[in-house]
Design a protein around this motif. Structure first.
Motif, PDB file in Angstrom:
ATOM      1  N   TRP A  27       1.496  -2.527  -5.020  1.00 11.66           N
ATOM      2  CA  TRP A  27       1.341  -3.864  -5.578  1.00 11.66           C
ATOM      3  C   TRP A  27      -0.101  -3.984  -6.038  1.00 11.66           C
ATOM      4  CZ3 TRP A  27      -2.038  -7.700  -4.225  1.00 11.66           C
ATOM      5  CH2 TRP A  27      -1.709  -9.033  -4.463  1.00 11.66           C
ATOM      6  N   ILE A  28      -0.307  -4.303  -7.325  1.00 15.61           N
ATOM      7  CA  ILE A  28      -1.667  -4.383  -7.873  1.00 15.61           C
ATOM      8  C   ILE A  28      -1.900  -5.778  -8.454  1.00 15.61           C
ATOM      9  CG2 ILE A  28      -3.311  -3.406  -9.512  1.00 15.61           C
ATOM     10  CD1 ILE A  28      -1.605  -0.832  -9.497  1.00 15.61           C
ATOM     11  N   ASN A  29      -2.827  -6.503  -7.832  1.00 18.94           N
ATOM     12  CA  ASN A  29      -3.246  -7.820  -8.326  1.00 18.94           C
ATOM     13  C   ASN A  29      -2.071  -8.699  -8.728  1.00 18.94           C
ATOM     14  OD1 ASN A  29      -5.970  -7.340  -7.916  1.00 18.94           O
ATOM     15  ND2 ASN A  29      -6.233  -6.418  -9.917  1.00 18.94           N
ATOM     16  N   GLY A  30      -1.147  -8.850  -7.816  1.00 21.50           N
ATOM     17  CA  GLY A  30       0.048  -9.619  -8.125  1.00 21.50           C
ATOM     18  C   GLY A  30       0.160 -10.886  -7.308  1.00 21.50           C
ATOM     19  N   CYS A  31       1.397 -11.287  -7.110  1.00 26.44           N
ATOM     20  CA  CYS A  31       1.738 -12.478  -6.364  1.00 26.44           C
ATOM     21  C   CYS A  31       2.809 -12.088  -5.349  1.00 26.44           C
ATOM     22  CB  CYS A  31       2.258 -13.557  -7.309  1.00 26.44           C
ATOM     23  SG  CYS A  31       2.608 -15.125  -6.492  1.00 26.44           S
ATOM     24  N   PHE A  63      -1.295  -2.532  -1.035  1.00 25.69           N
ATOM     25  CA  PHE A  63      -1.738  -3.703  -1.776  1.00 25.69           C
ATOM     26  C   PHE A  63      -3.129  -3.415  -2.329  1.00 25.69           C
ATOM     27  CE2 PHE A  63       1.167  -5.282   1.473  1.00 25.69           C
ATOM     28  CZ  PHE A  63       2.039  -6.025   0.705  1.00 25.69           C
ATOM     29  N   ILE A  64      -3.239  -3.428  -3.657  1.00 27.46           N
ATOM     30  CA  ILE A  64      -4.513  -3.209  -4.332  1.00 27.46           C
ATOM     31  C   ILE A  64      -4.921  -4.532  -4.952  1.00 27.46           C
ATOM     32  CG2 ILE A  64      -5.691  -2.009  -6.211  1.00 27.46           C
ATOM     33  CD1 ILE A  64      -3.763   0.336  -5.756  1.00 27.46           C
ATOM     34  N   MET A  65      -6.118  -4.999  -4.567  1.00 30.31           N
ATOM     35  CA  MET A  65      -6.553  -6.278  -5.101  1.00 30.31           C
ATOM     36  C   MET A  65      -8.005  -6.242  -5.518  1.00 30.31           C
ATOM     37  SD  MET A  65      -8.617  -8.065  -2.894  1.00 30.31           S
ATOM     38  CE  MET A  65      -8.883  -8.445  -1.201  1.00 30.31           C
ATOM     39  N   TRP A  72      -5.782 -14.235 -11.809  1.00 34.08           N
ATOM     40  CA  TRP A  72      -4.807 -14.487 -10.759  1.00 34.08           C
ATOM     41  C   TRP A  72      -5.526 -14.508  -9.424  1.00 34.08           C
ATOM     42  CZ3 TRP A  72      -0.226 -16.157 -11.846  1.00 34.08           C
ATOM     43  CH2 TRP A  72       0.830 -16.052 -10.960  1.00 34.08           C
ATOM     44  N   GLN A  73      -5.022 -15.190  -8.444  1.00 35.73           N
ATOM     45  CA  GLN A  73      -5.634 -15.242  -7.122  1.00 35.73           C
ATOM     46  C   GLN A  73      -5.195 -14.035  -6.288  1.00 35.73           C
ATOM     47  OE1 GLN A  73      -4.912 -19.023  -5.276  1.00 35.73           O
ATOM     48  NE2 GLN A  73      -5.793 -20.159  -6.967  1.00 35.73           N
ATOM     49  N   GLY A 102     -11.831  -6.292 -12.217  1.00 38.91           N
ATOM     50  CA  GLY A 102     -11.079  -7.396 -12.791  1.00 38.91           C
ATOM     51  C   GLY A 102      -9.584  -7.235 -12.577  1.00 38.91           C
ATOM     52  N   HIS A 103      -8.803  -7.985 -13.317  1.00 37.32           N
ATOM     53  CA  HIS A 103      -7.359  -8.070 -13.105  1.00 37.32           C
ATOM     54  C   HIS A 103      -6.598  -6.766 -13.374  1.00 37.32           C
ATOM     55  CE1 HIS A 103      -3.452  -9.884 -12.711  1.00 37.32           C
ATOM     56  NE2 HIS A 103      -3.116  -9.441 -13.916  1.00 37.32           N
ATOM     57  N   PHE A 104      -6.845  -6.140 -14.505  1.00 35.43           N
ATOM     58  CA  PHE A 104      -6.020  -4.992 -14.908  1.00 35.43           C
ATOM     59  C   PHE A 104      -6.506  -3.678 -14.311  1.00 35.43           C
ATOM     60  CE2 PHE A 104      -4.716  -7.719 -18.550  1.00 35.43           C
ATOM     61  CZ  PHE A 104      -3.364  -7.730 -18.250  1.00 35.43           C
ATOM     62  N   ILE A 105      -6.072  -3.360 -13.098  1.00 36.26           N
ATOM     63  CA  ILE A 105      -6.329  -2.046 -12.507  1.00 36.26           C
ATOM     64  C   ILE A 105      -5.195  -1.159 -13.016  1.00 36.26           C
ATOM     65  CG2 ILE A 105      -6.466  -0.686 -10.386  1.00 36.26           C
ATOM     66  CD1 ILE A 105      -8.809  -2.518 -10.679  1.00 36.26           C
ATOM     67  N   GLU A 106      -5.510  -0.298 -13.949  1.00 33.45           N
ATOM     68  CA  GLU A 106      -4.510   0.564 -14.562  1.00 33.45           C
ATOM     69  C   GLU A 106      -4.838   2.016 -14.240  1.00 33.45           C
ATOM     70  OE1 GLU A 106      -2.936  -1.690 -18.322  1.00 33.45           O
ATOM     71  OE2 GLU A 106      -5.075  -1.307 -18.533  1.00 33.45           O
TER      72      GLU A 106
END
Length: 164
Positions: A27-31, A63-65, A72-73, A102-106
């Protein structure tokens, strides 16, 4: 049969929770909620949920954040997911934090994206992060993801070393 998911955060958590055979989820920077639309798969319908009951999942989670995610939080949702698993006596998860990403860890070497037009929001969205730290996070995350899948999936038909 082992399967892995690495998709949109809420969708990946729903798959891991409600579908059999999912043994590893990244799970990467999700909800950790699915509040917009029901999810359908064959004869299964998962309605919109305020919180996905991931403690039901039998597989493992990574979980990657990013703490600098401005879209996104992510840090908040990752903490909620880990706290939920811990409260249910689960230890089948790991949390990876990137302070200045930032948000897009690709995948490794994808270009840094500070902001872009978001079709659903119909305006430009700021994703946050610092370019150098974000790029380093992508390199590190890619290695961690591959190692996580290698550890939790049957790798008999895969040449994992060629991917590292």
């Amino acid at each position: 049969m082992a399967a892995a998911t690495i998709l949109h955060g809420d969708f990946a958590l729903s798959m891991a929770t409600f579908l059999p055979g999912i043994s590893a989820t990244v799970w990467i920077n999700g909800c950790n909620a699915d509040t917009l639309v029901p999810i359908y798969y064959k004869d299964i319908c998962v309605p919109p949920l305020i919180v996905i009951p991931i403690e039901r999942a039998s597989g493992n989670f990574m979980f990657i954040m990013s703490e600098a995610d401005r879209n996104w939080q992510s840090a908040y949702y990752a903490k909620l997911a880990c706290d939920r698993l811990k409260a249910h006596g689960k230890s089948n998860y790991e949390l990876v934090r990137y302070e200045k990403a930032g948000h897009f860890i690709e995948v490794a070497y994808m270009p840094f994206c500070l902001a872009n037009f978001h079709g659903v929001a119909n305006h430009v969205v700021y994703f946050g992060g610092e370019p150098k730290a974000h790029s380093e996070a992508q390199l590190d995350a890619w290695k961690r993801i591959l190692n996580f899948f290698k550890k939790h999936l049957a790798a008999t038909n895969h040449n994992w070393k060629s991917m590292l």
